[in-house]
Design an enzyme around this catalytic site. Structure first.
Site, PDB file in Angstrom:
ATOM      1  CG  ASP A 116      -1.794  -0.769   1.505  1.00  0.00           C
ATOM      2  OD1 ASP A 116      -1.670  -1.881   0.528  1.00  0.00           O
ATOM      3  OD2 ASP A 116      -2.238  -0.744   2.238  1.00  0.00           O
TER       4      ASP A 116
ATOM      5  CD  GLN B 276       1.970  -0.753   5.728  1.00  0.00           C
ATOM      6  OE1 GLN B 276       1.818  -2.219   6.112  1.00  0.00           O
ATOM      7  NE2 GLN B 276       2.951  -0.227   6.433  1.00  0.00           N
TER       8      GLN B 276
ATOM      9  CD1 TRP C 149       1.965  -7.592   3.954  1.00  0.00           C
ATOM     10  CD2 TRP C 149       2.191  -8.691   5.079  1.00  0.00           C
ATOM     11  NE1 TRP C 149       1.543  -7.195   4.688  1.00  0.00           N
ATOM     12  CE2 TRP C 149       1.611  -7.934   5.646  1.00  0.00           C
ATOM     13  CE3 TRP C 149       2.990 -10.447   6.067  1.00  0.00           C
ATOM     14  CZ2 TRP C 149       1.405  -7.367   6.810  1.00  0.00           C
ATOM     15  CZ3 TRP C 149       1.887 -10.326   7.740  1.00  0.00           C
ATOM     16  CH2 TRP C 149       1.526  -8.804   7.645  1.00  0.00           C
TER      17      TRP C 149
ATOM     18  CG  ASP D 151      -5.913   0.511   6.608  1.00  0.00           C
ATOM     19  OD1 ASP D 151      -4.571   0.301   7.189  1.00  0.00           O
ATOM     20  OD2 ASP D 151      -6.376  -0.269   6.401  1.00  0.00           O
TER      21      ASP D 151
ATOM     22  CD  GLU E  99      -6.802  -4.054   4.016  1.00  0.00           C
ATOM     23  OE1 GLU E  99      -6.261  -4.910   5.223  1.00  0.00           O
ATOM     24  OE2 GLU E  99      -6.777  -3.936   3.038  1.00  0.00           O
TER      25      GLU E  99
END
Length: 499
Positions: A27, A43, A51, A155, A209
């Site tokens: 993101d 991110q 991840w 977020d 999100e």
């Protein structure tokens, strides 16, 4: 991985989209224009290309086309991962975090607390600040500043609101599993007061999100301001997996009210195509806008990937590109309000070499065209005839490629990547995706940005967009026009090769 396969995967590195040098990204975070520089935080896993270890990576640009990777900005530690958030310029030092000669940049981010934290299991909002223009950051000693004792509160997008109720900071965040946007206000970025909630509504096929909330004039009329609320969701997109949706309405400083809600509560699968999507493709997610952009322009960027297969895309050592930056505006179309998205490109990119064709009358079949390359901009205008489907095949080899088609009888734009190259790295990747599309003045206009691993399509001047990853053989650069079941006219075709 062998040296040969590594070279092939590195051949997918984008030429004009941002990707990190050798790590994972997802993101976009903390987007801001400050002191002549655009800052893209994101991110990032500083230690690998899947991840994990979520921290804020950082890149800078002066033109939104060429990006320079910077050192990691805000790093995870033993007590927290650094999830998504935003940055504001605290011009009047309302937070007290600045120095006597420097108003601070303040990052508001989600702390995902680990076992070593007394807040273990919770997500809450925290602060960090910078007084050197966003290159080095200090975490606030009294974090978190907003805690709901929730495992999925995240977020935060923060902006400065000024209106009849006064001037103050507004935070837009989500309770992700409740499909709910929550709004708060603050005078100092440290103490927050609850305002209101919005949702569930429209797309709720997956967690909510990365929200955003901003004003735009309708059709350029500054006396008719609407507010746009964007919310990304995963899964539940119109073609499967990750996607972003938006609502248009009003914000009075306390509450957002939508004029475009189709479904109150949980989504109706039969009405999925009626919802307003930021992008109909499979690979445009977590899109948010830049703060503090000159002249009131609203610029957005998204992560060009899909959580269905994001950890498996065949790239190395990097993984995960960003989309092009898009300028968004609100327009009236067929008595409805829609976002128009246009790539921020012309003033900043190398114009490259251009080949143009006009008046191409095509019968059924595949018609190769000279000028296809791995990195280019394609502009095409089609006047429909009797063909059931027509369009272009890009990054082809004569038989296979990625088909971008228009089906006028169905009113659909399609992207078929079933024979686009490497599709078997994940069972969910191979797909035929579509979006609603109607002609304007009897014709269809496509603007297509082709990069080494992606295609971004802006149809009818950006009223419909589709973004898709592709992983073709690097040698496959063929371009062809095609028609099925009849004839079509390509009244113009312009191919611009990018250096």
């Amino acid at each position: 991985m062998t040296a040969v396969s590594s070279l092939v995967n590195e051949a997918f590195r984008p030429a004009f989209h941002y990707a990190s040098k050798d790590t994972w990204l997802n993101d976009p975070n903390g987007l801001i224009f400050h002191d002549g520089t655009y800052h893209l935080y994101y991110q990032n896993n500083p230690f690998g290309n899947v991840w994990g270890n979520m921290s804020w990576g950082h890149a800078t640009s002066t033109d939104l086309v060429t990006w320079t990777e910077q050192p990691v900005a805000i790093a995870c530690d033993e007590s927290e991962d650094i999830f998504s958030g935003s940055i504001v310029w605290d011009e009047y030092n309302t937070s007290g975090l600045g120095g006597p000669l420097a108003a601070p940049l303040v990052a508001i981010y989600t702390s995902a607390f680990k076992e070593d934290s007394p807040h273990y299991g919770h997500q809450a909002q925290s602060l960090a600040w910078s007084t050197d223009g966003g290159y080095t950051w200090t975490k606030y000693h009294a974090n978190p500043v907003l805690e709901r004792e929730s495992a999925n509160f995240r977020d935060p997008k923060v902006f400065r609101y000024s209106g009849p109720r006064g001037s103050y900071w507004v935070m837009v965040a989500v309770e992700a599993h409740d499909y709910t946007v929550v709004l708060y206000r603050s005078d100092d970025l440290k103490t927050w007061e609850y305002l209101s909630s919005f949702g569930p509504a429209n797309g709720t096929g997956g967690v909510w999100e990365c929200p955003d909330l901003f004003p735009l004039p309708l059709d350029g009329n500054e006396d008719n301001i609407k507010w746009v609320l964007t919310v990304n969701l995963n899964p539940g997109g119109p073609n499967g997996g990750s996607a972003g949706q938006y609502f248009v309405g009003d914000f009075d400083g306390v509450r957002f009210s939508s004029e475009t809600t189709v479904t109150e509560g949980l989504q109706d699968p039969a009405r999925l195509s009626e919802y307003l999507w930021l992008d109909w493709g499979r690979d445009y997610y977590a899109a948010v806008s830049f703060n503090n952009v000159p002249d009131g322009r609203r610029l957005m960027i998204g992560w060009m990937n899909n959580w269905q297969y994001s950890n498996d895309i065949p790239t190395s050592p990097w993984r995960g590109p960003m989309s092009l930056v898009r300028e968004v505006s609100l327009v009236s179309f067929n008595a409805q309000i829609r976002l128009r998205q246009r790539p921020v490109w012309e003033a900043n990119a190398d114009p490259g070499r251009t080949v143009s064709y006009t008046g191409l009358d095509l019968d059924a079949g595949l018609h190769p065209v000279e000028g296809g390359t791995a990195v280019q901009v394609i502009e095409a205008t089609f006047v429909p005839g009797s063909a059931e489907e027509f369009g272009l095949m890009i990054r082809g080899n004569g038989d296979d490629g990625t088909r971008i088609g228009i089906r006028p009888g169905e009113g659909r734009l399609t992207v078929d990547r079933t024979t686009s190259g490497n599709t078997d790295f994940h069972e969910d990747f191979s797909s035929i995706d579509s979006a609603p599309l109607q002609p304007t003045g009897g014709s269809y206009d496509l603007r297509i940005f082709v990069d080494h691993c992606s295609v971004e399509i802006f149809a009818q001047d950006g009223q419909v967009t589709m973004t898709e990853l592709i992983f073709p053989d690097p040698e496959n650069v063929g371009l062809a026009l095609y028609a099925s079941g009849g004839t079509v006219k390509a009244s113009s075709l312009t191919l611009t090769t990018l250096d």
